[in-house]
Scaffold this active site. Sequence first.
Site, PDB file in Angstrom:
ATOM      1  CE1 TYR A 144      -3.925   2.191   0.609  1.00 23.66           C
ATOM      2  CE2 TYR A 144      -2.663   3.118   2.422  1.00 23.66           C
ATOM      3  CZ  TYR A 144      -3.754   3.172   1.575  1.00 23.66           C
ATOM      4  OH  TYR A 144      -4.669   4.187   1.687  1.00 23.66           O
ATOM      5  CD  GLU A 146       8.037   1.837  -0.592  1.00 24.62           C
ATOM      6  OE1 GLU A 146       7.892   2.876  -1.262  1.00 24.62           O
ATOM      7  OE2 GLU A 146       8.998   1.665   0.180  1.00 24.62           O
ATOM      8  CB  SER A 188     -15.718   0.718  11.028  1.00 26.01           C
ATOM      9  OG  SER A 188     -14.434   0.478  10.523  1.00 26.01           O
ATOM     10  NE  ARG A 210      -2.780   5.197  12.587  1.00 24.92           N
ATOM     11  CZ  ARG A 210      -1.723   4.622  13.186  1.00 24.92           C
ATOM     12  NH1 ARG A 210      -1.079   5.236  14.155  1.00 24.92           N
ATOM     13  NH2 ARG A 210      -1.310   3.433  12.788  1.00 24.92           N
TER      14      ARG A 210
HETATM   15  P1  NAD Z   1     -12.757   1.990   0.132  1.00 26.40           P
HETATM   16  O1  NAD Z   1     -12.116   0.663   0.225  1.00 26.40           O
HETATM   17  O2  NAD Z   1     -14.098   2.179   0.759  1.00 26.40           O
HETATM   18  O3  NAD Z   1     -12.867   2.491  -1.364  1.00 26.40           O
HETATM   19  C1  NAD Z   1     -12.000   2.082  -2.389  1.00 26.40           C
HETATM   20  C2  NAD Z   1     -12.823   1.833  -3.630  1.00 26.40           C
HETATM   21  O4  NAD Z   1     -11.957   1.443  -4.701  1.00 26.40           O
HETATM   22  C3  NAD Z   1     -13.831   0.687  -3.443  1.00 26.40           C
HETATM   23  O5  NAD Z   1     -15.083   1.065  -3.959  1.00 26.40           O
HETATM   24  C4  NAD Z   1     -13.224  -0.466  -4.239  1.00 26.40           C
HETATM   25  O6  NAD Z   1     -14.172  -1.398  -4.707  1.00 26.40           O
HETATM   26  C5  NAD Z   1     -12.518   0.301  -5.347  1.00 26.40           C
HETATM   27  N1  NAD Z   1     -11.421  -0.470  -5.949  1.00 26.40           N
HETATM   28  C6  NAD Z   1     -10.433  -1.146  -5.307  1.00 26.40           C
HETATM   29  N2  NAD Z   1      -9.612  -1.718  -6.189  1.00 26.40           N
HETATM   30  C7  NAD Z   1     -10.090  -1.396  -7.433  1.00 26.40           C
HETATM   31  C8  NAD Z   1      -9.685  -1.707  -8.752  1.00 26.40           C
HETATM   32  N3  NAD Z   1      -8.600  -2.470  -9.003  1.00 26.40           N
HETATM   33  N4  NAD Z   1     -10.425  -1.209  -9.790  1.00 26.40           N
HETATM   34  C9  NAD Z   1     -11.524  -0.448  -9.569  1.00 26.40           C
HETATM   35  N5  NAD Z   1     -11.955  -0.134  -8.331  1.00 26.40           N
HETATM   36  C10 NAD Z   1     -11.245  -0.600  -7.285  1.00 26.40           C
HETATM   37  O7  NAD Z   1     -11.704   3.022   0.768  1.00 26.40           O
HETATM   38  P2  NAD Z   1     -11.827   4.610   1.027  1.00 26.40           P
HETATM   39  O8  NAD Z   1     -11.592   4.817   2.471  1.00 26.40           O
HETATM   40  O9  NAD Z   1     -13.031   5.151   0.394  1.00 26.40           O
HETATM   41  O10 NAD Z   1     -10.525   5.108   0.263  1.00 26.40           O
HETATM   42  C11 NAD Z   1     -10.601   5.735  -1.003  1.00 26.40           C
HETATM   43  C12 NAD Z   1      -9.212   6.207  -1.423  1.00 26.40           C
HETATM   44  O11 NAD Z   1      -8.694   7.108  -0.448  1.00 26.40           O
HETATM   45  C13 NAD Z   1      -8.203   5.064  -1.528  1.00 26.40           C
HETATM   46  O12 NAD Z   1      -7.375   5.309  -2.639  1.00 26.40           O
HETATM   47  C14 NAD Z   1      -7.409   5.178  -0.252  1.00 26.40           C
HETATM   48  O13 NAD Z   1      -6.104   4.700  -0.404  1.00 26.40           O
HETATM   49  C15 NAD Z   1      -7.433   6.668   0.009  1.00 26.40           C
HETATM   50  N6  NAD Z   1      -7.267   6.963   1.452  1.00 26.40           N
HETATM   51  C16 NAD Z   1      -8.291   6.771   2.326  1.00 26.40           C
HETATM   52  C17 NAD Z   1      -8.089   7.043   3.683  1.00 26.40           C
HETATM   53  C18 NAD Z   1      -9.183   6.891   4.700  1.00 26.40           C
HETATM   54  O14 NAD Z   1      -8.918   7.110   5.889  1.00 26.40           O
HETATM   55  N7  NAD Z   1     -10.398   6.578   4.360  1.00 26.40           N
HETATM   56  C19 NAD Z   1      -6.831   7.492   4.130  1.00 26.40           C
HETATM   57  C20 NAD Z   1      -5.809   7.638   3.196  1.00 26.40           C
HETATM   58  C21 NAD Z   1      -6.039   7.395   1.857  1.00 26.40           C
HETATM   59  N1  UDP Z   2      -6.364  -0.583  15.723  1.00 22.88           N
HETATM   60  C1  UDP Z   2      -6.752  -1.087  16.957  1.00 22.88           C
HETATM   61  N2  UDP Z   2      -7.820  -1.922  16.989  1.00 22.88           N
HETATM   62  C2  UDP Z   2      -8.539  -2.255  15.895  1.00 22.88           C
HETATM   63  C3  UDP Z   2      -8.157  -1.729  14.642  1.00 22.88           C
HETATM   64  C4  UDP Z   2      -7.046  -0.896  14.588  1.00 22.88           C
HETATM   65  O1  UDP Z   2      -6.135  -0.789  17.986  1.00 22.88           O
HETATM   66  O2  UDP Z   2      -9.513  -3.009  16.039  1.00 22.88           O
HETATM   67  C5  UDP Z   2      -5.217   0.367  15.686  1.00 22.88           C
HETATM   68  C6  UDP Z   2      -4.167   0.037  14.631  1.00 22.88           C
HETATM   69  O3  UDP Z   2      -3.208  -0.862  15.158  1.00 22.88           O
HETATM   70  C7  UDP Z   2      -3.594   1.417  14.360  1.00 22.88           C
HETATM   71  C8  UDP Z   2      -4.794   2.355  14.552  1.00 22.88           C
HETATM   72  O4  UDP Z   2      -5.735   1.619  15.316  1.00 22.88           O
HETATM   73  O5  UDP Z   2      -2.611   1.735  15.313  1.00 22.88           O
HETATM   74  C9  UDP Z   2      -5.448   2.796  13.242  1.00 22.88           C
HETATM   75  O6  UDP Z   2      -5.706   1.632  12.479  1.00 22.88           O
HETATM   76  P1  UDP Z   2      -6.459   1.681  11.066  1.00 22.88           P
HETATM   77  O7  UDP Z   2      -6.375   0.313  10.495  1.00 22.88           O
HETATM   78  O8  UDP Z   2      -7.801   2.288  11.237  1.00 22.88           O
HETATM   79  O9  UDP Z   2      -5.623   2.723  10.206  1.00 22.88           O
HETATM   80  P2  UDP Z   2      -4.062   2.903   9.866  1.00 22.88           P
HETATM   81  O10 UDP Z   2      -3.245   1.997  10.749  1.00 22.88           O
HETATM   82  O11 UDP Z   2      -3.957   2.553   8.439  1.00 22.88           O
HETATM   83  O12 UDP Z   2      -3.809   4.315  10.194  1.00 22.88           O
END
Ligand code: NAD
Ligand code: UDP
Length: 312
Positions: A144, A146, A188, A210
């Site tokens: 993810y 990289e 969640s 976070r």
């Molecule tokens: P999500 O998993 O709900 O949404 C990702 C969407 O991309 C999904 O609808 C999935 O079906 C689609 N998808 C995955 N692989 C695909 C492929 N090969 N072709 C077409 N569609 C594909 O996640 P999200 O939280 O909505 O994240 C959306 C974007 O934001 C992602 O790129 C994620 O890396 C980035 N992002 C999200 C967060 C966050 O906290 N939510 C943080 C950092 C970056």
């Molecule tokens: N985490 C936790 N319990 C859970 C899920 C995640 O303590 O049930 C921790 C996880 O180890 C990380 C932080 O919560 O330190 C945020 O995790 P998340 O997967 O939401 O996002 P990311 O690690 O990608 O920031």
Amino acid sequence: MKRILVTGGAGFLGSHLCDVLLEKGHDVICLDNYFTGRKANIAHLLDHPRFEAMRHDVIDPFKLEVDWIFNLACPASPVHYQHNPIKTIKTSVMGAIHCLGLAKRTGARVFQASTSEVYGDPAVHPQPESYWGNVNPIGIRSCYDEGKRCAETLFFDYHRQNHLDIRVVRIFNTYGPRMMADDGRVVSNFIVQALRGEDLTIYGDGTQTRSFCYVSDLVDGFVRFMDDGSGFPGPLNLGNPGEFTMLELAEKVIAMTGSRSKITHLPLPQDDPKQRRPDIRIAKERLGWEPKVALDEGLENTIRHFQKTEKR
Ligand code: NAD
Ligand code: UDP
């Protein structure tokens, strides 16, 4: 009004973005392979005259005529992106190449959803955009981290070499309604566990931090950045600078849900970042953007969402 492609448009962030773009009067094409997205997230849009849903995988090329592209397609939760790590990195890299190729042909402005994960386990705190990060290239999060770093490189190389109009955003942990109950992300997980009366699973001792941004604030930042005609390509941090430990979050969720759940500790996953907080000075200066929704208010809305979905 613009014709806009949103890859990953059926996901958590993408579906909220589609809502806002349609409200603003744009034409929206949502492209998604439904790996972690759901039709339910866009079901309310399917009859909209300016909305179109397309099942497609960004690993394969696509040809469309659009003015703007938002590239969000990529699983975002560690559980999902580690499920098939090779597919994850292909999605980031090939997805970026195909969006950039499309932008080159059409002249579209193109947006990349990058991530605070490009900073890895950061040695600088809070993280400014100028920080290059501390990323393990061969660990379980690398597919993810990289993949997203390579996508940023591609965006900036197309910008320099082909003068593409790019916008690269580094998103910090974002939460809100339409997160999946079982996607493993902390907000969640904790809410669903509290509502089910199960123990809240803290990984490690819970002192890792976070910063949690509510989805409406984030999407507002996306749209402001795309509307910005200054040509500033980013990278731009978007996130809420409020910083909490996972212990604090767990206690908050238990109190707000009135749950009798207790806290249990599980092993900390490999390379889990110890701290994370965005420096958002550039977003404030350039876009006049800052988050408005405090964690308590955002959690209330999210708890309400899961109360409804858990009843079904
Ligand atoms: P999500 O998993 O709900 O949404 C990702 C969407 O991309 C999904 O609808 C999935 O079906 C689609 N998808 C995955 N692989 C695909 C492929 N090969 N072709 C077409 N569609 C594909 O996640 P999200 O939280 O909505 O994240 C959306 C974007 O934001 C992602 O790129 C994620 O890396 C980035 N992002 C999200 C967060 C966050 O906290 N939510 C943080 C950092 C970056
Ligand atoms: N985490 C936790 N319990 C859970 C899920 C995640 O303590 O049930 C921790 C996880 O180890 C990380 C932080 O919560 O330190 C945020 O995790 P998340 O997967 O939401 O996002 P990311 O690690 O990608 O920031």
